[in-house]
Write a protein that holds these residues in place. Structure first.
Motif, PDB file in Angstrom:
ATOM      1  N   ALA A 119       0.822  -1.206   0.000  1.00  0.00           N
ATOM      2  CA  ALA A 119       0.000   0.000   0.000  1.00  0.00           C
ATOM      3  C   ALA A 119       0.853   1.253   0.000  1.00  0.00           C
ATOM      4  O   ALA A 119       0.509   2.251  -0.616  1.00  0.00           O
ATOM      5  N   GLU A 120       1.968   1.188   0.689  1.00  0.00           N
ATOM      6  CA  GLU A 120       2.827   2.364   0.723  1.00  0.00           C
ATOM      7  C   GLU A 120       4.036   2.134  -0.181  1.00  0.00           C
ATOM      8  O   GLU A 120       4.733   1.124  -0.053  1.00  0.00           O
ATOM      9  N   GLY A 121       4.237   3.047  -1.097  1.00  0.00           N
ATOM     10  CA  GLY A 121       5.317   2.899  -2.060  1.00  0.00           C
ATOM     11  C   GLY A 121       6.657   3.186  -1.448  1.00  0.00           C
ATOM     12  O   GLY A 121       6.759   3.723  -0.354  1.00  0.00           O
ATOM     13  N   PRO A 122       7.719   2.844  -2.140  1.00  0.00           N
ATOM     14  CA  PRO A 122       9.064   3.095  -1.616  1.00  0.00           C
ATOM     15  C   PRO A 122       9.400   4.582  -1.607  1.00  0.00           C
ATOM     16  O   PRO A 122       8.854   5.356  -2.393  1.00  0.00           O
ATOM     17  N   GLN A 123      10.270   4.958  -0.682  1.00  0.00           N
ATOM     18  CA  GLN A 123      10.746   6.340  -0.582  1.00  0.00           C
ATOM     19  C   GLN A 123      12.183   6.407  -1.061  1.00  0.00           C
ATOM     20  O   GLN A 123      12.972   5.522  -0.771  1.00  0.00           O
ATOM     21  N   LEU A 124      12.480   7.471  -1.784  1.00  0.00           N
ATOM     22  CA  LEU A 124      13.853   7.654  -2.253  1.00  0.00           C
ATOM     23  C   LEU A 124      14.438   8.878  -1.598  1.00  0.00           C
ATOM     24  O   LEU A 124      13.748   9.881  -1.429  1.00  0.00           O
ATOM     25  N   SER A 125      15.692   8.789  -1.196  1.00  0.00           N
ATOM     26  CA  SER A 125      16.286   9.972  -0.597  1.00  0.00           C
ATOM     27  C   SER A 125      17.518  10.457  -1.345  1.00  0.00           C
ATOM     28  O   SER A 125      17.772  11.653  -1.398  1.00  0.00           O
ATOM     29  N   THR A 126      18.277   9.559  -1.957  1.00  0.00           N
ATOM     30  CA  THR A 126      19.525  10.006  -2.582  1.00  0.00           C
ATOM     31  C   THR A 126      19.361  10.288  -4.069  1.00  0.00           C
ATOM     32  O   THR A 126      20.243  10.873  -4.677  1.00  0.00           O
ATOM     33  N   ILE A 127      18.276   9.845  -4.639  1.00  0.00           N
ATOM     34  CA  ILE A 127      18.042  10.154  -6.046  1.00  0.00           C
ATOM     35  C   ILE A 127      16.629  10.686  -6.174  1.00  0.00           C
ATOM     36  O   ILE A 127      15.799  10.505  -5.285  1.00  0.00           O
ATOM     37  N   GLU A 128      16.358  11.393  -7.255  1.00  0.00           N
ATOM     38  CA  GLU A 128      15.010  11.919  -7.459  1.00  0.00           C
ATOM     39  C   GLU A 128      14.575  11.632  -8.881  1.00  0.00           C
ATOM     40  O   GLU A 128      15.380  11.591  -9.802  1.00  0.00           O
ATOM     41  N   GLU A 129      13.286  11.440  -9.034  1.00  0.00           N
ATOM     42  CA  GLU A 129      12.747  11.105 -10.344  1.00  0.00           C
ATOM     43  C   GLU A 129      12.928  12.290 -11.274  1.00  0.00           C
ATOM     44  O   GLU A 129      12.564  13.422 -10.961  1.00  0.00           O
ATOM     45  N   ALA A 130      13.513  12.049 -12.433  1.00  0.00           N
ATOM     46  CA  ALA A 130      13.733  13.128 -13.376  1.00  0.00           C
ATOM     47  C   ALA A 130      12.811  13.033 -14.569  1.00  0.00           C
ATOM     48  O   ALA A 130      12.341  14.035 -15.089  1.00  0.00           O
ATOM     49  N   PHE A 131      12.569  11.833 -15.028  1.00  0.00           N
ATOM     50  CA  PHE A 131      11.702  11.689 -16.195  1.00  0.00           C
ATOM     51  C   PHE A 131      11.130  10.285 -16.183  1.00  0.00           C
ATOM     52  O   PHE A 131      11.797   9.332 -15.806  1.00  0.00           O
ATOM     53  N   THR A 132       9.882  10.173 -16.591  1.00  0.00           N
ATOM     54  CA  THR A 132       9.252   8.873 -16.778  1.00  0.00           C
ATOM     55  C   THR A 132       8.528   8.924 -18.104  1.00  0.00           C
ATOM     56  O   THR A 132       7.856   9.903 -18.404  1.00  0.00           O
ATOM     57  N   SER A 133       8.710   7.889 -18.888  1.00  0.00           N
ATOM     58  CA  SER A 133       8.124   7.934 -20.221  1.00  0.00           C
ATOM     59  C   SER A 133       6.632   7.680 -20.152  1.00  0.00           C
ATOM     60  O   SER A 133       6.091   7.331 -19.103  1.00  0.00           O
ATOM     61  N   GLU A 134       5.981   7.844 -21.273  1.00  0.00           N
ATOM     62  CA  GLU A 134       4.517   7.880 -21.310  1.00  0.00           C
ATOM     63  C   GLU A 134       3.888   6.628 -20.693  1.00  0.00           C
ATOM     64  O   GLU A 134       2.925   6.714 -19.949  1.00  0.00           O
ATOM     65  N   ASN A 135       4.419   5.462 -21.029  1.00  0.00           N
ATOM     66  CA  ASN A 135       3.866   4.226 -20.484  1.00  0.00           C
ATOM     67  C   ASN A 135       4.721   3.667 -19.354  1.00  0.00           C
ATOM     68  O   ASN A 135       4.647   2.490 -19.048  1.00  0.00           O
ATOM     69  N   TRP A 136       5.527   4.503 -18.802  1.00  0.00           N
ATOM     70  CA  TRP A 136       6.342   4.170 -17.626  1.00  0.00           C
ATOM     71  C   TRP A 136       7.391   3.111 -17.910  1.00  0.00           C
ATOM     72  O   TRP A 136       7.939   2.531 -16.983  1.00  0.00           O
ATOM     73  N   ILE A 137       7.653   2.834 -19.188  1.00  0.00           N
ATOM     74  CA  ILE A 137       8.622   1.776 -19.460  1.00  0.00           C
ATOM     75  C   ILE A 137      10.019   2.224 -19.048  1.00  0.00           C
ATOM     76  O   ILE A 137      10.783   1.471 -18.465  1.00  0.00           O
ATOM     77  N   ILE A 138      10.354   3.450 -19.361  1.00  0.00           N
ATOM     78  CA  ILE A 138      11.663   3.952 -18.963  1.00  0.00           C
ATOM     79  C   ILE A 138      11.481   4.958 -17.830  1.00  0.00           C
ATOM     80  O   ILE A 138      10.655   5.868 -17.935  1.00  0.00           O
TER      81      ILE A 138
END
Lengths: 496, 751
Positions: free
Chosen positions: B690-709
């Protein structure tokens, strides 16, 4: 062509076709360099001046309607308009018309410059008929300024509003005394959180300055402003649309008489000059909000209206076809809707190429005087968006068939450089005659301007290619036959 | 009627020329069919480079075309294997790129400025046409029947076993190597038959070309000596063999040593020793033959025995000593895995992790070769019947290649040519027997009977008197002829159908682009790979280092044009293991690794939203295994399985799994797409925590349209010198003292 002879040497800075960035700080070079002490002769005065700044689009468009009066004793025809040297290299599409008789066409203008230390440069407007003493004329000057809007704040959230700031002088720059003037600013909406208020006593009507009317602000009127006076003001307004800017557009138009085809290819180096993302791009947020289709500062699509009869469009970038495009051929216009691979947010770039074919017969006409042809094509096509798009540099190349001669052209777009060269490509022996034109600081208002090219194309030139190919084939056969019939075996012959 | 007219026409004085002409036309048509059957992907999608390795070849070709041959030869590529770099010019087989470069410049010279991408895309189909031609030549050397060659060419042109590696866009070494393989074998057969230095030298020339093009040249290096060796053992030593083998070996070895990547391998590595050994053996045999003509036979026997013993002992001992002392390189791992299919999985997981190095599944043979798989033994059997020198070659080749094709999927490619040749021999034998309509017809007319079947039947009855009177042996019944020929035609048509179907469905996907259908039947293209790569290319600094699993290294280099840490040229296992460790460890462990390698962005492939099964979570165990190979204490494969031995990503996933960087990057923010607690992974069919993972040392920069990359940016060091966990906790508003306490507890409880 004759209208802009003095621009022809303006382009040493632009000769590097490959580099995508325009060096905006580099001044335009001109034929006419005036000494630093130069001051335009005070032979005119501006009786009444109304400047309209339109901020609807992603670049400011200025229109100055001014009644000028000759205060000299002799007829005068040279009217100067000053710009700061940093600004003048970003001024595009400078055009002057007679307000009362716009059908007379565009006046001849040129850029003149003091020596490089001087901060001021001038556009010199040549009135077609010299203005007699004490006479008045209404002229309409219009131009747009590129890269003049800066996003404030420079970083925003992905789905928050974007605000742009525009800084300009409340007094219209002029080299002459202006008796009466005002500046109207048209905003795209009424959300203008910040603007400079000038003291009311500057104002001729002694009213608060600026005056607000919905989305229109008015600075002024001001009376008797001396030449060169400046009063910087800035406005900040909401503009949640992409600030689309092409640092370079290369446009190739290729004429094929044999195929009856006019092939157009455009290569864009786009960027969004809007506010960049404070955090990184969040696909979740983008997907959630995209159902509502809210206004956004990201460039999502580029609608590209083409002339009717456009065929076989393609939309590719450095790594191949971009599958997210739609093409709807139509009777009035063929509509090509391009979608970049990803939404282009502020600070992001996207370069691509797009091309299409068209039937040549609707663009080319053969003159009755024999072997001359007239080609009429748009100088600039490109996306048509309500928020507009600006081009720092545009290189148009018209590739005529091999053997075309006496190439002449005319266009109302201010061209800074022209060249006629040979372009060698598929099955060419000499190379195709190519007309290269360069323009700077164009905006999408120019997209319907035409380029008319006339050239001679003798019918014999059309047979060059088949003849060369035939001869080549025969030569290959002959060589093969000769080599095949040579006997190069060592030792005694079998048949002997 | 038309047929008989045609036959008469062919029998006329100009028959030879006409048939030659016809053959040329047929071959051209076969080549045309071979090329056009490989164009599915270009027509369906676009002219694009496929898969992974071809992207590197394409990039190298562009480098060659832009910078010239010499700088390509000396190319040190600092944009791969950061921070090590790669001496690319010396560690690749340049044949493919040079071929494309030559074609490119040739076309330029002919005033045809074709884009290098199109040359690269269409190179493999073009060479497949040549392969069909080479197969024709090879088969024609084997049997007298002219139809066998044409059949073999046609088989070779469309068989899926070869198409799998040569569709348009599959710009890999195999694209030209199979042509070179077949053509070298043709030249070798020609040389053995004629015993001419000329053909031997040509063999060496094309062998050299082959060496420059593909690592599979070792197959030729071992097959030709084996052929020569078997011929000697069969007592078929002849001066022809001596001349052809020695001229091939001497020139070919010199030619192969010109390739920097091969260098001195031909005299130092075990794989090449058989060629050297047979070369020596041939000298001995030649010498013995010479001595035999000079000496009486008694003395000769003694001399021979002594000689054979001494030479064997000396050479074998020398080989062992040289191998032990390290002058001759021992067998490489890839070679061992040819003999023991379980070897790689235990010792070199990186080789085993490549799907094309897996043992072949049985259906693959039928899938790739269709009816030829049962014609093939018949063809080999037919070769046994006469067993000339060149047919011995077929037998050896088929035995060896069959074995290798069974061991490794990708070696199916070397089996395919010989299968085509052998089945064409068998098939043409059938057709020649059953299509021969002329002779019995004349006989029948002589007999004057109206019932041809009966006459034919009587003609072949085992009646001694009759058979001596008309010694006609063969099948003369129209019924049986029609049956067999009809059945053959049906088989041929089925074969064509099968080949086209397989090509169209299995081998024509670029794999960079995924196609799907919209509800209205129109094609929808899922282009996430290029979306993300182009984003990287346009919106990141030119030297931003991208960390990803090595599968995507070549594509990132080619499409995104950014430096990578590891790529498909898996030469440095430790470096790959480092990336594997960073991916499979906790953030606190991974972050220093990424900082040390100056990683700016991390790219992961995630198929959970779309149900795309080739994603990184499914490949994750290989990363763990490879990392475990180097750091057995820090990364343990067992920790990624639940107590019951299951590999899970849902609530029951192990702590190690949930804390691994790869898991976190794959599922970060994924919950937000779904209603609370409903997040679903469509590949693994699992409901996520239910609770997703947390990131601290990296941050999401880009996710492609269908989340593949998904691309993550590695955070810079904290401005106040804190670690990222406490900085994140501070930003969320936790008090410092409690934050550190709670953070530890929270990590334990939630993740």
């Amino acid at each position: 062509m004759r209208s802009f002879p003095l621009f022809s040497s303006c382009l040493t800075a632009l000769s590097t076709l490959v580099s995508a960035e325009l060096n905006l700080s580099q001044p335009l070079l001109s034929k006419q360099v005036l000494p630093a002490t130069f001051k335009p002769p005070q032979v005119f005065k501006n009786a009444n001046l109304v400047r309209t700044t339109n901020l609807d689009k992603s670049y400011p468009r200025e229109t100055i309607n001014v009644i000028i009066e000759n205060v000299d004793s002799k007829p005068q025809s040279e009217y100067y308009l000053p710009f700061e040297s940093g600004l003048i290299s970003r001024v595009g599409g400078f055009e002057v018309k007679d307000k009362k008789a716009p059908e007379k066409g565009i006046f001849k203008v040129e850029v003149v410059e003091y020596d490089t230390e001087s901060p001021t440069e001038f556009y010199l407007i040549h009135l077609p008929t010299p203005l007699k003493p004490k006479e008045q004329q209404t002229i309409s000057i219009s131009y747009s300024v590129l890269s003049a809007l800066s996003p404030v704040p420079a970083q925003i959230e992905q789905s928050s509003k974007q605000y742009l700031q525009y800084t300009f002088s409340a007094y219209t720059p002029s080299a002459y005394v202006t008796e009466k003037q005002k500046t109207k600013i048209k905003f795209p909406n009424s959300d203008v959180p910040d603007y400079t208020s000038l003291p009311a006593d500057l104002n001729a009507d002694k009213k608060p300055d600026p005056q607000k009317q919905g989305s229109t602000f008015t600075y002024g009127p001001y009376n008797n402003i001396p030449a060169g006076a400046e009063e910087l003001v800035s406005v900040r307004y909401e503009f949640t649309k992409p600030v689309t800017h092409a640092s370079l557009l290369e446009r190739d138009i290729e004429v094929s008489h044999w195929g009856g085809n006019l092939a157009t290819e455009e290569r864009y180096w786009l960027s969004n000059l809007g506010a960049s993302l404070k955090n990184h791009f969040s696909r979740v947020e983008w997907q959630k909000t995209s159902y509502m289709n809210p206004p956004t500062s990201a460039l999502k699509a580029l609608p590209l209206p083409l002339h009717p009869g456009a065929l076989n469009p393609y939309f590719t970038d450095d790594i191949g076809n971009v599958s997210t495009s739609r093409f709807r051929p139509g009777v009035r216009e063929a509509h090509l809707e391009l979608r970049p691979r990803y939404p282009v947010f502020g600070g992001w770039k996207y370069s691509f190429r797009v091309g299409w074919d068209a039937d040549l017969s609707s663009y080319l006409r053969r003159l009755s005087t024999g072997e001359s042809y007239v080609l009429k094509v748009p100088f600039l096509e490109g996306p048509r968006m309500p928020e507009g798009i600006s081009y720092a540099r545009v290189h148009v190349r018209v590739v005529l068939p091999e053997g075309a001669m006496n190439v002449k052209f005319s266009t109302t777009v201010p061209v800074v450089d022209t060249a006629i060269t040979l372009h060698k490509t598929f099955m060419d022996t000499l190379g195709r005659t190519t007309l290269s034109l360069s323009a700077i600081n164009l905006v999408d208002d120019f997209r319907e301007r035409e380029l008319v090219v006339t050239y001679d194309y003798p019918w014999t030139a059309g047979f060059r290619k088949p003849v060369v190919i035939t001869l080549g084939m025969f030569a290959v056969f002959a060589v093969v036959w000769v080599v095949g019939s040579l006997d190069m075996s060592i030792g005694k012959k079998k048949t002997a | 009627m038309a047929g008989t007219e045609g036959d008469q026409f062919l029998k006329q004085a100009t028959g030879r020329n006409t048939r030659g002409m016809l053959r040329v036309i047929i071959l051209c048509l076969i080549a045309g069919a071979a090329v056009s059957s490989r164009l599915f992907s270009v027509i369906r999608f676009e002219s694009i480079i496929h898969e992974f390795d071809p992207w590197f070849n394409f990039r190298a070709t562009k480098y060659l075309v832009q910078n010239g041959f010499y700088s390509f030869w000396d190319w040190f590529d600092d944009r791969t294997w950061h921070p090590l770099g790669r001496v690319t010019g010396g560690t690749l087989y340049p044949g493919l790129m040079v071929t494309s470069g030559v074609i490119y410049h040739l076309l330029r010279f002919l005033a045809l400025p074709v884009d290098i991408r199109n040359i690269c895309v269409l190179l493999a189909p073009g060479f497949s046409g040549l392969t069909a031609l080479a197969t024709y030549l090879l088969t024609s050397e084997m049997v007298t029947s002219p139809s066998a060659g044409l059949l073999a060419a046609a088989f070779m042109g469309i068989t899926p076993g070869y198409i799998s590696r040569s569709v348009a866009g599959s710009y890999d070494n195999e694209a030209i190597a199979i042509f070179l393989l077949v053509f070298t074998f043709f030249l070798w057969i020609k040389a053995v038959k004629n015993g001419s230095v000329f053909w031997g030298a040509l063999t060496a020339l094309f062998y050299g070309y082959m060496v420059s093009a593909w690592g599979g040249y070792v197959f030729i290096t071992n097959l030709l000596p084996l052929h020569a060796f078997v011929l000697i053992c069969m007592g078929r030593y002849s001066p022809r063999l001596y001349v052809s083998y020695t001229s091939w070996y001497a020139l070919g070895t010199l030619a192969s040593m010109q390739i920097p990547f091969v260098g001195f391998l031909p005299i130092r590595s075990s794989e090449h020793m058989s060629a050297l050994g047979v070369f020596g053996l041939l000298q001995v045999v030649g010498f013995v033959e010479f001595v035999r003509t000079q000496l009486p036979s008694k003395q000769f026997q003694t001399l021979l025995r002594a000689l054979v013993l001494i030479i064997f002992l000396v050479s074998f001992g020398g080989l062992v000593i040289l191998t032990l002392s390290g002058v001759i390189a021992p067998w490489t791992g890839r070679f061992y895995s040819l003999w023991d299919t379980g070897y790689a999985k235990i010792h070199i997981p990186i080789i085993a992790s490549v799907s094309e190095h897996q043992p072949t599944a049985w259906p693959a043979f039928f899938f790739d070769l269709s009816m030829m798989i049962w014609l093939f033994p018949a063809g080999v059997y037919l070769c046994f019947r006469s067993l000339t020198d060149e047919q011995v070659f077929i037998v050896i080749y088929s035995v060896l290649a069959s074995y290798f094709a069974g061991v490794m999927v990708r070696l199916m490619l070397t089996l395919t040519p010989i299968v085509c040749v052998a089945s064409a021999i068998a098939f043409s034998q059938i057709l020649d027997t059953y299509l021969d309509a002329e002779m019995p017809k004349l006989e029948m007319k002589e007999n004057g009977t109206s019932e041809p079947a009966k006459v034919a039947a009587t003609a072949i009855l085992p009646d001694g008197l009759r058979s001596t009177r008309s010694p006609l042996i063969g099948v003369y019944s129209y019924a049986s002829k029609l049956t067999v020929v009809g059945a053959s035609a049906v088989y041929l048509m089925l074969f064509v159908l099968h080949c086209t179907w397989v090509t169209s469905n299995a081998y024509s996907s670029p794999s960079v682009v995924l196609a799907s259908r919209l509800p209205d039947g129109s094609q929808h293209i899922i282009d996430d790979y290029r979306e993300a790569y182009y984003w990287l290319r346009q919106n990141t600094p030119d030297n931003a280092k991208i960390m990803s699993w090595w599968d995507y290294g070549y594509q990132i280099g080619g499409m995104a044009d950014r430096p990578t840490l590891v790529d498909n040229n898996t030469w440095n296992n430790t470096h790959i293991a480092t990336v594997g460790k960073a991916m499979s460890s906790r953030e606190e462990v991974s972050y220093p690794i990424m900082r040390q390698h100056e990683v700016d962005y991390v790219l992961v492939v995630f198929g959970g939203l779309l149900g795309y099964s080739g994603d990184d979570i499914n490949k994750f165990l290989w990363m763990v295994r490879i990392a475990e190979g180097i750091w057995p204490d820090e990364v343990k494969e067992r920790d990624f399985f639940t107590a019951r031995g299951e590999y899970r990503v849902d609530d029951e996933a192990t702590l190690t799994m949930k804390n691994s960087l790869m898991y976190k990057m794959s599922y970060y923010n994924y919950n937000a797409l779904f209603p609370a607690g409903q997040a679903q992974d469509r590949v693994r069919g699992a409901r996520l925590p239910a609770e997703g993972p947390q990131l601290s040392t990296i941050e999401e920069a880009f996710t492609s349209e269908n989340w593949i990359i998904r691309i993550y940016k590695v955070k810079d060091l904290d401005n106040f010198g804190r670690d990222h966990q406490s900085a994140g906790a501070f930003d969320k508003g936790h008090k410092k003292k409690r934050a550190s306490k709670r953070k530890g507890a929270r990590v334990l409880r939630v993740e």
